[in-house]
Design an enzyme around this catalytic site. Structure first.
Site, mmCIF file in Angstrom:
data_model
loop_
_atom_site.group_PDB
_atom_site.id
_atom_site.type_symbol
_atom_site.label_atom_id
_atom_site.label_comp_id
_atom_site.label_asym_id
_atom_site.label_seq_id
_atom_site.Cartn_x
_atom_site.Cartn_y
_atom_site.Cartn_z
ATOM 1 N N ALA A 1 107.536 20.916 89.716
ATOM 2 C CA ALA A 1 107.701 21.215 88.263
ATOM 3 C C ALA A 1 106.467 21.884 87.752
ATOM 4 C CB ALA A 1 107.870 19.803 87.777
ATOM 5 N N SER A 2 106.860 22.634 86.717
ATOM 6 C CA SER A 2 105.685 23.507 85.940
ATOM 7 C C SER A 2 105.081 22.603 85.156
ATOM 8 C CB SER A 2 106.343 24.831 85.091
ATOM 9 O OG SER A 2 107.179 24.296 83.918
ATOM 10 N N ASN A 3 105.929 21.364 84.670
ATOM 11 C CA ASN A 3 105.157 20.520 83.738
ATOM 12 C C ASN A 3 105.846 18.901 84.261
ATOM 13 O OD1 ASN A 3 104.490 18.686 81.624
ATOM 14 N ND2 ASN A 3 103.551 20.587 80.733
ATOM 15 N N PHE A 4 105.077 18.100 84.680
ATOM 16 C CA PHE A 4 105.276 16.893 84.918
ATOM 17 C C PHE A 4 105.568 15.629 84.121
ATOM 18 C CE2 PHE A 4 104.513 18.386 89.323
ATOM 19 C CZ PHE A 4 105.446 17.775 90.176
ATOM 20 N N GLY B 1 102.362 20.727 91.231
ATOM 21 C CA GLY B 1 102.484 21.167 90.103
ATOM 22 C C GLY B 1 101.573 22.341 89.775
ATOM 23 N N LYS C 1 91.613 27.555 82.180
ATOM 24 C CA LYS C 1 92.913 27.823 83.185
ATOM 25 C C LYS C 1 92.779 29.290 83.530
ATOM 26 C CE LYS C 1 97.816 27.279 82.144
ATOM 27 N NZ LYS C 1 97.954 26.788 83.626
ATOM 28 N N GLY D 1 102.569 27.887 83.031
ATOM 29 C CA GLY D 1 103.817 27.748 83.702
ATOM 30 C C GLY D 1 104.755 27.174 82.904
ATOM 31 N N THR D 2 104.393 26.088 81.844
ATOM 32 C CA THR D 2 105.365 25.429 80.906
ATOM 33 C C THR D 2 105.916 26.378 79.987
ATOM 34 O OG1 THR D 2 103.849 23.480 81.359
ATOM 35 C CG2 THR D 2 105.320 23.596 79.336
ATOM 36 N N HIS E 1 95.813 26.198 75.919
ATOM 37 C CA HIS E 1 95.081 25.512 76.995
ATOM 38 C C HIS E 1 93.580 25.780 76.685
ATOM 39 C CE1 HIS E 1 99.309 25.374 78.326
ATOM 40 N NE2 HIS E 1 98.782 24.316 78.982
HETATM 41 N N1 LIG Z 1 102.741 20.771 86.579
HETATM 42 C C1 LIG Z 1 101.990 20.066 85.687
HETATM 43 O O1 LIG Z 1 102.306 19.033 85.142
HETATM 44 C C2 LIG Z 1 100.499 20.461 85.624
HETATM 45 C C3 LIG Z 1 100.111 21.619 86.304
HETATM 46 N N2 LIG Z 1 98.785 22.077 86.161
HETATM 47 C C4 LIG Z 1 98.223 23.198 87.206
HETATM 48 O O2 LIG Z 1 97.872 22.528 88.132
HETATM 49 C C5 LIG Z 1 96.592 23.613 88.720
HETATM 50 C C6 LIG Z 1 95.515 22.614 88.931
HETATM 51 O O3 LIG Z 1 95.099 22.118 87.807
HETATM 52 P P1 LIG Z 1 93.749 21.372 87.549
HETATM 53 O O4 LIG Z 1 93.542 20.460 88.438
HETATM 54 O O5 LIG Z 1 93.337 21.277 86.007
HETATM 55 O O6 LIG Z 1 92.412 22.555 88.070
HETATM 56 P P2 LIG Z 1 91.162 22.259 88.695
HETATM 57 O O7 LIG Z 1 90.381 23.877 88.723
HETATM 58 O O8 LIG Z 1 90.346 21.110 87.851
HETATM 59 O O9 LIG Z 1 91.189 21.884 90.143
HETATM 60 C C7 LIG Z 1 91.762 22.409 91.224
HETATM 61 C C8 LIG Z 1 91.059 22.027 92.412
HETATM 62 O O10 LIG Z 1 91.534 22.507 93.545
HETATM 63 C C9 LIG Z 1 90.695 22.764 94.705
HETATM 64 N N3 LIG Z 1 91.001 24.045 95.264
HETATM 65 C C10 LIG Z 1 90.855 25.363 95.160
HETATM 66 N N4 LIG Z 1 91.254 26.218 96.437
HETATM 67 C C11 LIG Z 1 91.629 25.316 97.225
HETATM 68 C C12 LIG Z 1 92.282 25.027 98.734
HETATM 69 N N5 LIG Z 1 92.435 26.244 99.043
HETATM 70 N N6 LIG Z 1 92.776 23.956 99.084
HETATM 71 C C13 LIG Z 1 92.310 22.786 98.405
HETATM 72 N N7 LIG Z 1 91.825 22.701 96.927
HETATM 73 C C14 LIG Z 1 91.592 23.794 96.616
HETATM 74 C C15 LIG Z 1 89.565 23.357 93.443
HETATM 75 O O11 LIG Z 1 88.065 23.428 94.184
HETATM 76 P P3 LIG Z 1 86.935 24.273 93.396
HETATM 77 O O12 LIG Z 1 86.810 23.737 92.196
HETATM 78 O O13 LIG Z 1 85.707 23.763 94.323
HETATM 79 O O14 LIG Z 1 87.386 25.490 93.630
HETATM 80 C C16 LIG Z 1 89.804 22.416 92.421
HETATM 81 O O15 LIG Z 1 88.815 21.219 92.513
HETATM 82 C C17 LIG Z 1 96.899 24.653 87.694
HETATM 83 O O16 LIG Z 1 97.589 25.896 88.289
HETATM 84 C C18 LIG Z 1 97.292 24.061 86.617
HETATM 85 O O17 LIG Z 1 97.988 24.960 86.039
HETATM 86 C C19 LIG Z 1 97.803 21.261 85.321
HETATM 87 C C20 LIG Z 1 98.018 20.280 84.722
HETATM 88 C C21 LIG Z 1 99.605 19.673 84.752
HETATM 89 O O1 LIG Z 2 96.367 24.364 83.469
HETATM 90 C C1 LIG Z 2 96.604 23.019 82.914
HETATM 91 O O2 LIG Z 2 95.827 22.542 82.713
HETATM 92 C C2 LIG Z 2 98.187 23.051 82.564
HETATM 93 N N1 LIG Z 2 98.905 23.730 83.239
HETATM 94 C C3 LIG Z 2 100.409 23.534 83.298
HETATM 95 C C4 LIG Z 2 101.145 24.833 82.917
HETATM 96 O O3 LIG Z 2 100.513 26.075 83.008
HETATM 97 O O4 LIG Z 2 102.207 24.831 82.120
HETATM 98 C C5 LIG Z 2 100.831 22.238 82.547
HETATM 99 C C6 LIG Z 2 100.071 21.754 81.230
HETATM 100 O O5 LIG Z 2 100.257 22.649 80.349
HETATM 101 C C7 LIG Z 2 98.621 21.867 81.760
#
Ligand SMILES: NC(=O)C1=CN([C@@H]2O[C@H](COP(=O)(O)OP(=O)(O)OC[C@H]3O[C@@H](n4cnc5c(N)ncnc54)[C@H](OP(=O)(O)O)[C@@H]3O)[C@@H](O)[C@H]2O)C=CC1
Ligand SMILES: O=C(O)C1=N[C@H](C(=O)O)C[C@H](O)C1
EC number: 1.17.1.8
Length: 238
Positions: free
Chosen positions: A100-103, A75, A139, A145-146, A135
């Site tokens: 998915a850009s949003n699950f 995601g 971020k 992405g959504t 957001h």
């Molecule tokens: N599609 C969907 O439904 C959703 C998508 N997202 C997307 O998901 C992504 C992550 O969001 P979120 O969890 O909030 O972000 P976070 O920053 O909380 O988490 C990302 C994690 O990835 C780690 N990381 C960085 N580089 C690497 C690597 N090379 N290998 C493995 N791990 C790594 C980071 O470590 P460290 O902190 O140590 O750098 C951190 O723990 C974003 O792109 C967001 O937009 C978010 C929510 C919903």
């Molecule tokens: O970074 C986030 O938190 C989120 N990222 C996704 C996006 O870029 O659309 C999905 C959700 O909005 C949360």
């Protein structure tokens, strides 16, 4: 099902809780500090890897999962300039990738509603359209992405718009997206149609990350054992 987590941040941790509550086992957790674990037996034993990291690291993580023979559900946003490469690898090399850009189930219903409204608006040229997304301050990418998926839904269905722009419209055929970063907001998306007479808006407001995480685990359950490039339209039929 055996799940590997790639990325152990806000989403990785929420997904872990939901996966365990649905009876799954977390066999490996890979974060920025232990990339060597992609080669471990524990990682290779996973039925599926769920990847939520960063725009800059996602593509390389997919390649590591493919090398280990583990299907990927991701995601992560902000890396889609390489989407065609991933699709080609799935097609030519028989790899498995669900994106998915949003699950969230709610957002996927909202995607369908957005397309329907855009189609209706072809008959009502007095309305102009814009989008706002809000957001949390951590971020990394803008627009979300959504928001890009929503903008694509409008552009595919509304004849008078042909591209999205961040913040300002340069010409009448642009769809502007206003991206706001404040506090710890999980994610708000609003599409606004405005005429001289009135405003019509549709809005999705996530109460927490639980909906995103549940959708990702459901997608992982669907993906295990399948081949090719998959998305939410394979999972839900609107
Ligand atoms: N599609 C969907 O439904 C959703 C998508 N997202 C997307 O998901 C992504 C992550 O969001 P979120 O969890 O909030 O972000 P976070 O920053 O909380 O988490 C990302 C994690 O990835 C780690 N990381 C960085 N580089 C690497 C690597 N090379 N290998 C493995 N791990 C790594 C980071 O470590 P460290 O902190 O140590 O750098 C951190 O723990 C974003 O792109 C967001 O937009 C978010 C929510 C919903
Ligand atoms: O970074 C986030 O938190 C989120 N990222 C996704 C996006 O870029 O659309 C999905 C959700 O909005 C949360």
């Amino acid at each position: 099902m055996k799940i590997a987590l790639v990325g152990y941040g806000k989403m990785g941790k929420t997904i872990e809780q939901i996966a365990l509550s649905r009876g799954h086992e977390i066999v490996s957790i890979i974060d920025i500090n232990n990339p060597e674990d992609f080669q471990s037996d524990a990682f290779k034993s996973a039925d599926v890897a769920i990847e939520f990291t960063t725009p800059a690291t996602a593509f390389n993580n997919y390649m590591k999962c493919f090398e280990a023979g583990v299907p990927v559900v991701s995601g992560t946003t902000g890396w889609l300039d390489r989407l065609d490469e991933v699709k080609q690898i799935c097609e030519k090399e028989g790899k498995t990738f669900f994106y998915a850009s949003n699950f969230s189930v709610g957002v996927n219903i909202f995607f369908a509603l957005n397309k329907y409204l855009a189609k209706i608006m072809n008959n009502f040229p007095s309305y102009d359209v814009r989008m706002t997304e809000v957001h949390h301050i951590h971020k990394l990418d803008a627009p979300s992405g959504t928001a890009i998926t929503l903008a694509e839904g409008v552009i595919e269905n509304l004849d008078r718009k042909d591209r999205w722009t961040l913040e300002t419209a340069e010409k009448p055929t642009d769809l502007p997206i206003h991206a706001i970063r404040e506090g710890e907001v999980p994610g708000i998306h609003e599409i606004i149609y405005e005429s001289e007479a009135d405003t019509i808006s549709i809005k999705h407001d996530a109460k927490s990350r639980a909906g995103f995480a549940l959708g990702a685990v459901i997608a992982a359950e669907f993906t295990a054992g399948k081949k090719g490039f998959l998305g939410m339209n394979d999972l839900f039929h609107f």
